[in-house]
Design an enzyme around this catalytic site. Structure first.
Site, PDB file in Angstrom:
ATOM      1  N   GLY A 279     -25.126  22.087  22.299  1.00  0.00           N
ATOM      2  CA  GLY A 279     -25.485  21.169  23.369  1.00  0.00           C
ATOM      3  C   GLY A 279     -24.518  20.010  23.525  1.00  0.00           C
ATOM      4  O   GLY A 279     -24.084  19.697  24.637  1.00  0.00           O
TER       5      GLY A 279
ATOM      6  N   GLY B 141     -28.313  27.095  18.454  1.00  0.00           N
ATOM      7  CA  GLY B 141     -28.680  27.672  17.163  1.00  0.00           C
ATOM      8  C   GLY B 141     -28.535  29.186  17.147  1.00  0.00           C
ATOM      9  O   GLY B 141     -28.070  29.768  16.169  1.00  0.00           O
TER      10      GLY B 141
ATOM     11  N   ARG C 291     -29.670  25.656  32.500  1.00  0.00           N
ATOM     12  CA  ARG C 291     -30.394  26.776  31.894  1.00  0.00           C
ATOM     13  C   ARG C 291     -31.162  27.591  32.934  1.00  0.00           C
ATOM     14  O   ARG C 291     -31.312  28.799  32.785  1.00  0.00           O
ATOM     15  CB  ARG C 291     -31.372  26.271  30.830  1.00  0.00           C
ATOM     16  CG  ARG C 291     -30.691  25.939  29.529  1.00  0.00           C
ATOM     17  CD  ARG C 291     -31.663  25.953  28.376  1.00  0.00           C
ATOM     18  NE  ARG C 291     -30.952  26.285  27.152  1.00  0.00           N
ATOM     19  CZ  ARG C 291     -31.250  25.777  25.969  1.00  0.00           C
ATOM     20  NH1 ARG C 291     -32.247  24.921  25.843  1.00  0.00           N
ATOM     21  NH2 ARG C 291     -30.562  26.139  24.909  1.00  0.00           N
TER      22      ARG C 291
ATOM     23  N   LYS D 200     -23.373  16.973  10.811  1.00  0.00           N
ATOM     24  CA  LYS D 200     -23.729  17.324   9.433  1.00  0.00           C
ATOM     25  C   LYS D 200     -23.219  18.687   9.016  1.00  0.00           C
ATOM     26  O   LYS D 200     -23.409  19.675   9.711  1.00  0.00           O
ATOM     27  CB  LYS D 200     -25.251  17.283   9.275  1.00  0.00           C
ATOM     28  CG  LYS D 200     -25.807  15.882   9.434  1.00  0.00           C
ATOM     29  CD  LYS D 200     -27.127  15.711   8.738  1.00  0.00           C
ATOM     30  CE  LYS D 200     -28.260  16.059   9.655  1.00  0.00           C
ATOM     31  NZ  LYS D 200     -29.551  16.132   9.037  1.00  0.00           N
TER      32      LYS D 200
HETATM   33  P1  ADP Z   1     -23.565  20.523  19.014  1.00  0.00           P
HETATM   34  O1  ADP Z   1     -24.775  20.007  19.744  1.00  0.00           O
HETATM   35  O2  ADP Z   1     -22.381  20.714  19.930  1.00  0.00           O
HETATM   36  O3  ADP Z   1     -23.870  21.730  18.154  1.00  0.00           O
HETATM   37  P2  ADP Z   1     -23.989  18.703  16.809  1.00  0.00           P
HETATM   38  O4  ADP Z   1     -25.359  18.446  17.322  1.00  0.00           O
HETATM   39  O5  ADP Z   1     -23.823  19.478  15.581  1.00  0.00           O
HETATM   40  O6  ADP Z   1     -23.097  19.377  17.991  1.00  0.00           O
HETATM   41  O7  ADP Z   1     -23.220  17.356  16.574  1.00  0.00           O
HETATM   42  C1  ADP Z   1     -23.125  16.360  17.566  1.00  0.00           C
HETATM   43  C2  ADP Z   1     -23.377  15.010  16.986  1.00  0.00           C
HETATM   44  O8  ADP Z   1     -22.448  14.725  15.943  1.00  0.00           O
HETATM   45  C3  ADP Z   1     -23.187  13.934  18.021  1.00  0.00           C
HETATM   46  O9  ADP Z   1     -24.382  13.193  18.135  1.00  0.00           O
HETATM   47  C4  ADP Z   1     -22.069  13.070  17.450  1.00  0.00           C
HETATM   48  O10 ADP Z   1     -22.261  11.694  17.704  1.00  0.00           O
HETATM   49  C5  ADP Z   1     -22.174  13.357  15.973  1.00  0.00           C
HETATM   50  N1  ADP Z   1     -20.933  13.018  15.260  1.00  0.00           N
HETATM   51  C6  ADP Z   1     -19.720  13.535  15.454  1.00  0.00           C
HETATM   52  N2  ADP Z   1     -18.812  12.932  14.641  1.00  0.00           N
HETATM   53  C7  ADP Z   1     -19.499  12.024  13.909  1.00  0.00           C
HETATM   54  C8  ADP Z   1     -19.125  11.077  12.900  1.00  0.00           C
HETATM   55  N3  ADP Z   1     -17.862  10.956  12.499  1.00  0.00           N
HETATM   56  N4  ADP Z   1     -20.091  10.308  12.367  1.00  0.00           N
HETATM   57  C9  ADP Z   1     -21.376  10.430  12.784  1.00  0.00           C
HETATM   58  N5  ADP Z   1     -21.782  11.290  13.723  1.00  0.00           N
HETATM   59  C10 ADP Z   1     -20.854  12.080  14.301  1.00  0.00           C
HETATM   60 MG    MG Z   2     -26.430  18.858  19.063  1.00  0.00          MG
END
Ligand code: ADP
Ligand code: MG
Length: 396
Positions: free
Chosen positions: A353, A376, A41, A200
């Site tokens: 992230g 976000g 960053r 989620k």
């Molecule tokens: P990003 O940071 O790229 O936006 P998110 O924070 O939305 O992504 O999601 C990442 C998280 O989702 C990780 O901690 C990962 O372990 C979790 N995750 C992915 N698939 C599953 C699953 N099947 N069950 C539980 N957690 C999951």
């Molecule tokens: Mg994340």
């Protein structure tokens, strides 16, 4: 809309030589006991800072770090000054206040090309309240405001939006680049394929709805796919399912059909008996998740289908790992998709992230068109929302 967003003045459109320029950065980097763990960053802001040095501006930098409750020593920006100094190869002064007489004196004492870093804006509760008196006190430190913190632009805080009421406000070069790259997703070259994963579905309902308006194909994996599969009537064992959002998932499935968007959900899954790095694991077809077992990754057939769906894309957006990719046993789906994106000639954007961390672990970050610094913020941008930090900037 894309044109409207692009039509913001940037730091190149206004005179900066000899002026004192207040630059909002996002120096919210992971810290470990006073040490910067990842300087991505910080490096992202170098073009703007170096441009201003070249213009002989007097440069006052500000940023938030973490979520302090008042002054929190562990969240001081002081260590960042040292790292910036190394990156820029020139002195960076630090002021232990963000506003007030000490900050004024330090800003007034800057020589052309000199750099001052202010203390964490969030040490003041007025920052998140978007308090006009705080904005005015910040504005008193300069005669131009440059917002380079795209990743904080979805928040209407004093230093990201409020300050623009008291100073001419323009975009920094990182802000400009983020807007330009993400705008290409609002008016995409087709086919446009989006891949959304992560834990989620409730975090990403807005962006899924926004993407449905624009994509040709939508690929859903990761924990959030479980809620879609449950909505279709599949038994998901002990997988993460958001039972409060089954309706929302069904709505998205219905809307995709209505709009002729090809919605791809997992057809097979890697499941585990416990949520652990090294559990018992198997690959099963959707619908065959044993009671009490947990879906941890998309299966190989799904990964292959997703890779095929990406092959002819001209534009790709990816957010969210397709499994629990922090654990190598469940990183295969994410790896296959990351490889497919890297091999594709499409213009690709990755945000989030955990997705970026996965790309870095796989050594594929260099093969992506644009890696957004805004998690976000980039999602809200793609929803089609006005971001307060962008809206506050002067139009061209
Ligand atoms: P990003 O940071 O790229 O936006 P998110 O924070 O939305 O992504 O999601 C990442 C998280 O989702 C990780 O901690 C990962 O372990 C979790 N995750 C992915 N698939 C599953 C699953 N099947 N069950 C539980 N957690 C999951
Ligand atoms: Mg994340």
């Amino acid at each position: 809309m894309a044109e409207q967003l692009l039509a913001k003045k940037t730091v190149r459109d206004v005179p900066t030589t000899g002026r004192t320029v207040l630059v909002r950065c996002d120096f919210n980097v992971p810290m470990d006991d006073g040490h910067v763990k990842d300087d991505t960053r910080l490096r992202a802001h170098m073009p703007t800072i170096e441009y201003l040095i070249g213009q002989r501006a007097r440069i006052v930098l500000c940023s938030h770090l973490g979520r302090p409750k008042g002054r929190t020593p562990g969240l001081s920006l002081r260590p960042i000054a040292g790292v910036l100094q190394d990156l820029l190869q020139r002195p960076v002064q630090f002021c232990p206040d963000t506003i007030g007489p000490r900050a004024r004196r330090a800003a007034d004492g800057l020589l052309p090309g000199g750099i001052l870093l202010l203390e964490n804006t969030r040490f003041y509760p007025e920052e998140e309240r978007n308090d006009p008196a705080f904005s005015r006190a910040l504005a008193a430190l300069g005669d131009l405001y440059v917002d380079d913190a795209f990743s904080a632009a979805h928040r209407a805080h004093a230093s990201t939006a409020g300050v623009a009421a008291f100073l001419p406000a323009v975009a920094g070069l990182l802000m400009e680049q983020e807007i330009a790259m993400l705008s290409r997703l609002l008016d995409p070259e087709r086919p446009f394929v989006a891949i959304v994963g992560g834990a989620k579905v409730s975090d990403k309902l807005g962006v899924l709805e926004g993407l449905l308006q624009r994509v040709d194909k939508l690929l859903v994996g990761g924990g959030m796919a479980n809620t879609f599969l449950a909505a279709l009537g599949h038994r998901m064992g002990s997988s993460l399912v958001e039972t409060g959002h089954l309706r929302a998932a069904s709505d998205i499935i219905a809307k995709a059909k209505e709009r002729g968007v090809d919605l791809l959900l997992p057809v097979d899954l890697v499941v585990a008996d416990y949520f652990l790095a090294e559990p018992d694991r198997r690959t099963v077809d959707v619908g065959q998740v044993p009671p009490d077992w947990i879906a941890m990754d998309i299966g190989p057939v799904t990964a292959e289908r997703f890779a095929v769906a990406l092959r002819d894309a001209k534009t790709i957006f990816w957010n969210g790992p397709l499994g629990v990719a922090e654990w190598p046993n469940f990183a295969n789906g994410t790896l296959q998709v990351a490889r497919a994106i890297a091999e594709c000639k499409a213009f690709s954007v990755v945000g989030g992230g955990d997705s970026i961390a996965a790309l870095n672990r796989l050594g594929l970050a260099g093969r992506i068109g644009h890696i957004s610094t805004g998690g976000g913020a980039s999602l809200e941008f793609l929803e089609g929302k006005q971001l307060p930090g962008i809206a506050a900037l002067q139009d061209k």
